[in-house]
Design a protein around this motif. Structure first.
Motif, short mmCIF file in Angstrom:
data_model
loop_
_atom_site.label_atom_id
_atom_site.label_comp_id
_atom_site.label_asym_id
_atom_site.label_seq_id
_atom_site.Cartn_x
_atom_site.Cartn_y
_atom_site.Cartn_z
N ALA A 116 80.08 46.71 52.40
CA ALA A 116 80.19 47.29 53.75
C ALA A 116 78.97 46.94 54.61
O ALA A 116 79.06 46.89 55.83
CB ALA A 116 80.33 48.81 53.65
N GLU A 117 77.85 46.65 53.95
CA GLU A 117 76.62 46.31 54.69
C GLU A 117 76.77 45.00 55.45
O GLU A 117 75.99 44.69 56.36
CB GLU A 117 75.41 46.25 53.75
CG GLU A 117 75.30 45.00 52.87
CD GLU A 117 76.19 45.04 51.63
OE1 GLU A 117 76.15 44.06 50.86
OE2 GLU A 117 76.91 46.04 51.43
N ARG A 118 77.80 44.19 55.11
CA ARG A 118 77.99 42.89 55.77
C ARG A 118 78.84 42.99 57.03
O ARG A 118 78.97 42.02 57.75
CB ARG A 118 78.69 41.92 54.80
CG ARG A 118 77.98 41.71 53.48
CD ARG A 118 76.94 40.62 53.59
NE ARG A 118 76.24 40.44 52.32
CZ ARG A 118 75.28 39.56 52.14
NH1 ARG A 118 74.92 38.79 53.14
NH2 ARG A 118 74.69 39.45 50.97
N PHE A 119 79.47 44.14 57.25
CA PHE A 119 80.40 44.27 58.37
C PHE A 119 79.71 44.88 59.58
O PHE A 119 78.78 45.65 59.45
CB PHE A 119 81.57 45.18 57.97
CG PHE A 119 82.52 44.57 56.96
CD1 PHE A 119 83.63 43.87 57.36
CD2 PHE A 119 82.28 44.72 55.61
CE1 PHE A 119 84.50 43.32 56.43
CE2 PHE A 119 83.13 44.18 54.66
CZ PHE A 119 84.25 43.47 55.08
N VAL A 156 89.13 46.33 50.82
CA VAL A 156 88.82 45.21 51.72
C VAL A 156 87.57 44.47 51.25
O VAL A 156 86.55 45.09 50.93
CB VAL A 156 88.61 45.71 53.17
CG1 VAL A 156 88.24 44.56 54.09
CG2 VAL A 156 89.89 46.38 53.67
N CYS A 157 87.66 43.13 51.20
CA CYS A 157 86.53 42.28 50.79
C CYS A 157 86.16 41.35 51.95
O CYS A 157 87.02 40.95 52.72
CB CYS A 157 86.92 41.41 49.60
SG CYS A 157 87.49 42.34 48.18
N PRO A 158 84.88 40.96 52.03
CA PRO A 158 84.48 40.10 53.14
C PRO A 158 84.80 38.61 52.96
O PRO A 158 84.83 37.89 53.93
CB PRO A 158 82.97 40.31 53.24
CG PRO A 158 82.55 40.81 51.91
CD PRO A 158 83.73 41.48 51.29
N SER A 176 75.80 46.91 48.60
CA SER A 176 74.95 46.29 47.58
C SER A 176 73.67 45.82 48.25
O SER A 176 73.71 45.26 49.35
CB SER A 176 75.68 45.09 46.96
OG SER A 176 74.80 44.34 46.17
N THR A 177 72.55 46.04 47.60
CA THR A 177 71.27 45.59 48.17
C THR A 177 70.88 44.22 47.64
O THR A 177 69.86 43.65 48.06
CB THR A 177 70.14 46.60 47.85
OG1 THR A 177 70.03 46.70 46.43
CG2 THR A 177 70.42 47.95 48.44
N GLY A 178 71.66 43.67 46.69
CA GLY A 178 71.31 42.37 46.10
C GLY A 178 69.98 42.47 45.38
O GLY A 178 69.74 43.41 44.62
#
Length: 697
Positions: free
Chosen positions: A570-573, A489-491, A599-601
């Protein structure tokens, strides 16, 4: 002819934009923070980084053009000098800041090579007495200066009718709380509001900011009481309405037939909840029940049994789902269960979505109108005007938080006989924490499926840095070799300049290259419906090994052979969304896993909220615990989904910290409605205005 309404100036329009229409709205528009303008600090005593107010004489003022155009003003208060710098200014500023002017200036003191400075401080000509209370800073919008807003709020506070609405002799709203904190004074509503708009300078800023001050307690108690009263009023009004009592007609046996045909036995929780719903449906008042259960707990079969009850009584039932994929999933399952039992009765299950061909849609509408369609499954197309039911008695709404209040009201208006209301069963796989159920869902009866069917394997959740992506792809290859299937799954769908996220299209290409000989599919919301169905069909039938998707597969998709879920970024969800996605695996007997790739960017590490979410996912599979932590992390807003457009969110009270006040309000609300109905009406009108109408949905 009526006179045209008076024209509004920009500031008046801005007030309306903030929802500040009535005097009470202005009185309840509380400050974000406060500024202390009650004292003058000598420059020599001001510490670097401290925000202070000084009174000083302008000794120099000029516009410089070195680098960036700016207005530089030097002031002297007799103890030291300070430079004021403005990168944005008007001629009127230059006039006020002329040499010889005596000013009151408030800003943060900074040190530097050129001595003390303040960047863009607030200033005005000195004169008059110092204020005796802290200066409020209000939430605002463009075109609404603080000075104008302060005057408007003060006027509203003076004019607003703030007579007591709490009944005489009611239990003290905060005595227990105050005894614990040592803050013993009770405030009237007018005292509490006057204090919070203009607190004394010696008050504890911490007590104001964390809202533990007794003046805040008074407001929170009143707000929670208004909410409980409005919920209880809505429930009592619905209980006065009439609905068809759904008792089985002689010879009807659809419900028993379904129970006999199911290839599994119901869990004890499903049986209990099914009995609660059946008892409601037998009554001549409309059921308004929320069915909550964790992902995979078996809500669909409970809904199917409720539908059978309605059909056995000679009525129609409608099931509405938020997406075509989910509606299609329900349709296939219900057709498989019910069609063999309905066909001998000359009945069928109808399918209704916005993407249907005209001919098929016309045919379905005819079946619904004639009553041949005993059960109608679809998306929001079910509530469109052209859909006429012969005799709808039960409406089932899946993932109810995805539907708006207006949509739920439209579904309720579909009964042919206007004197009767349909029974309403709403379902959610996002369990509702207790405090939320006590407040925002207090007008509903809540049924909970609190156990999973046997045979479900626990899902192992791993939190992995995106740098280890290649290891995850190796894991995928091993799963495919064992005959398993995988979700990825991608955002996002496409490249975005604003967010540097790997998109679904690129991931699909990368995985296709990395997994030669494996059919990798792509699913996202912009695809045509037929294309989505074709892709989903290949995955459901086991032909496709990996499905790369956006969150369109978040709810309802059921592929027992899928044993690995990878969630990219996953950090965006949100936490409940991660839990919903994880629930797509572990639906069969095979050991299943969920990999949360983060990802921490450019940042050295994840933010605090993202870390808390991922930690919660790794520590528990329990949806009720996930829901509790989610409420802790981000408050009630997103839990309510579309109910936000109805029941107003609490502005002042906090469900976690104010549970005692909530208990008090729940206890007082029925007493107040029974014994002091006029005060109850006045209280709700003051706090909610016309918004309480939405609760009727």
């Amino acid at each position: 002819m009526a006179a045209p309404p008076p024209k509004l100036n920009p500031a008046q329009k801005a007030l309306l934009k903030l929802g500040l229409r009535r005097d009470i709205d202005l009185a309840l528009h509380l400050p974000l923070r406060y500024e202390d303008e009650t004292r003058i600090t000598r420059l020599a005593d001001a510490r670097e980084g401290e925000t202070v107010q000084i009174e000083a004489l302008v000794t120099h003022s000029e516009v410089t053009l070195h680098g960036r155009r700016q207005l530089v003003v030097t002031v002297d208060d007799g103890s030291d000098t300070c430079q004021l710098r403005f990168f944005s200014f008007y001629p009127s500023h230059q006039k006020t800041l002329a040499v010889g002017a005596r000013l009151r200036v408030r800003g943060e003191v900074k040190g530097g090579f050129l001595g003390r400075q303040m960047l863009h401080p607030v200033f005005k000509l000195a004169g008059g007495d110092l204020p005796t209370a802290l200066t409020p800073v209000y939430p605002s919008v463009a075109g609404l200066p603080q000075a104008y807003l302060r005057r408007a709020v003060l006027g509203g506070l003076q004019r607003a009718p703030l007579s007591e609405t709490l009944p005489p002799g009611c239990p003290p709203y905060n005595s227990e709380y105050l005894n614990k904190t040592g803050l013993q004074r009770n405030y009237s509503l007018r005292e509490a509001l006057s204090f919070l708009h203009h607190p004394a300078p010696n008050v504890s800023l911490t007590a104001l900011e964390d809202r533990s001050h007794p003046a805040w307690q008074r407001l929170k108690a009143e707000e929670l009481l208004a909410q409980q009263l409005s919920q209880l009023q809505a429930k009592r009004e619905r209980d006065r309405l009439q609905a068809p009592p759904l008792a089985a007609l002689p010879g009807a046996g659809l419900r028993q037939g379904l129970l006999g045909a199911l290839p599994f036995a119901l869990t004890a929780a499903q049986q209990r909840v099914g009995q609660e719903i059946a008892a409601d449906l037998a009554l001549p008042i409309p059921m308004n029940r929320l069915l909550q259960g964790d992902v995979g707990s078996g809500k669909t079969v409970v809904a199917a049994l409720a539908a059978c009850t309605a059909i056995d009584a000679g009525w129609q039932c409608a099931l509405m789902a938020p997406t075509e994929i989910l509606a299609d999933q329900h349709f296939r399952k219900l057709v498989g269960w019910l069609e063999p039992l309905l066909a001998p009765l000359g009945k069928c299950v109808a399918w209704l979505t916005g993407s249907q061909k005209t001919k098929q849609r016309r045919e379905m509408l005819e079946r619904i109108a004639s009553g041949e369609a005993a059960l109608v499954v679809g998306t929001h197309a079910v509530i469109q005007e052209k859909v006429v039911f012969q005799n709808l008695a039960l409406a089932l709404i899946d993932e109810q938080h995805r539907f708006g209040v207006a949509q739920r009201l439209a579904l309720r208006s579909k009964l042919v006989d206007g004197a009767l209301e349909p029974h309403l069963l709403m379902m959610t796989a996002t369990p509702i924490p207790r405090t939320l159920a006590m407040s925002y869902y207090a007008d509903l009866d809540v049924s909970t499926i609190d156990e999973l069917p046997p045979g479900r394997t626990p899902i192992v959740t791993k939190v992995i840095n995106d740098a280890r992506r290649d290891e995850v792809i190796e894991r995928i290859r091993a799963q495919i070799d064992e005959g398993r299937q995988i979700y990825w799954v991608c955002p996002l769908i496409e490249e975005s300049e604003a967010l540097d996220l790997v998109n679904a299209t690129q991931t699909h290409a990368d995985l296709s290259e990395a997994l030669p000989g494996v059919l990798v599919g792509l699913l996202h919301s912009r695809m045509a419906v037929a294309e989505k169905k074709a892709v989903m069909g290949l995955f459901t039938d086991g032909v496709m090994g990996v499905l790369v998707s956006t969150t369109v597969i978040e709810v309802g998709v059921d592929v027992p052979n899928a044993s690995l879920m990878v969630i990219e970024h996953a950090e965006r969800f949100g936490l409940s969304q991660l839990h919903q996605l994880r629930g797509r695996v572990g639906r069969g007997a095979a050991a299943s896993a969920c990999v949360l790739l983060y990802s921490t960017g450019d940042a050295p590490r994840l933010g605090e909220i993202a870390r808390a979410r991922l930690r919660a996912m790794a520590e528990t599979n329990d949806g009720f615990e996930i829901a509790r932590r989610d409420l802790e992390i981000r408050g009630p807003g997103e839990f309510l989904g579309a109910r936000q457009s109805g029941a107003p969110l609490l502005r002042f009270a906090d469900l976690e910290t104010d549970s005692e006040l909530l208990e008090w309000a729940r206890e007082l609300a029925p007493q107040m409605l029974d014994r002091y109905p006029a005060l109850a009406e006045q209280h709700v009108l003051r706090w909610l205005g016309g918004k309480a109408e939405y609760l009727k949905a």
